[in-house]
Enzyme design. Sequence first.
Site, mmCIF file in Angstrom:
data_model
loop_
_atom_site.group_PDB
_atom_site.id
_atom_site.type_symbol
_atom_site.label_atom_id
_atom_site.label_comp_id
_atom_site.label_asym_id
_atom_site.label_seq_id
_atom_site.Cartn_x
_atom_site.Cartn_y
_atom_site.Cartn_z
ATOM 1 N N HIS A 178 0.881 5.400 1.227
ATOM 2 C CA HIS A 178 0.276 6.427 2.065
ATOM 3 C C HIS A 178 0.262 7.734 1.281
ATOM 4 C CE1 HIS A 178 0.752 4.181 5.945
ATOM 5 N NE2 HIS A 178 1.643 3.549 5.191
ATOM 6 N N HIS A 211 0.844 -1.190 0.000
ATOM 7 C CA HIS A 211 0.000 0.000 0.000
ATOM 8 C C HIS A 211 0.880 1.241 0.000
ATOM 9 C CE1 HIS A 211 0.851 -0.799 4.261
ATOM 10 N NE2 HIS A 211 0.604 0.480 4.502
#
Length: 138
Positions: A101, A99
């Site tokens: 941010h 992922h």
Amino acid sequence: MEDCIFCQIIAHEAPAVFVYEDDAVAVFMDIYPATRGHCLIVPRQHVRNLYDVTPELAAAVMAVAVRLAPALRDVTNADGMNLWQSSEHVAGQVVFHFHMHLLPRYVGDGLHVPGNRRRASNAELDGLATDMRQRLHD
């Protein structure tokens, strides 16, 4: 993966405040935001981290980041933006599902002060996500 919290969130089996979803990527608000508006951009396909993600999947995640950043800036009145990814424990990876941010930055935000993160309220996360979804459709 059964024990992956991000897989559970993406499958809508665990709670999250979603900002954006398509066939390859989901974006939801970080419940422990480093700054106001902190979002997580997550591929639907489970891959551990940067070492395992394909260039095509990484490109899909990056394309969403590029699309979302101006909306996030406008909604939060951010002074700048960080896009960061951590791979493995030593780099600070906590959830082992690739992922990125997307992190609005503000003058004097104190991001680098240890212990500066707090649990965001659901109302705050819902309001930001709603505003960003609207901005994406403008």
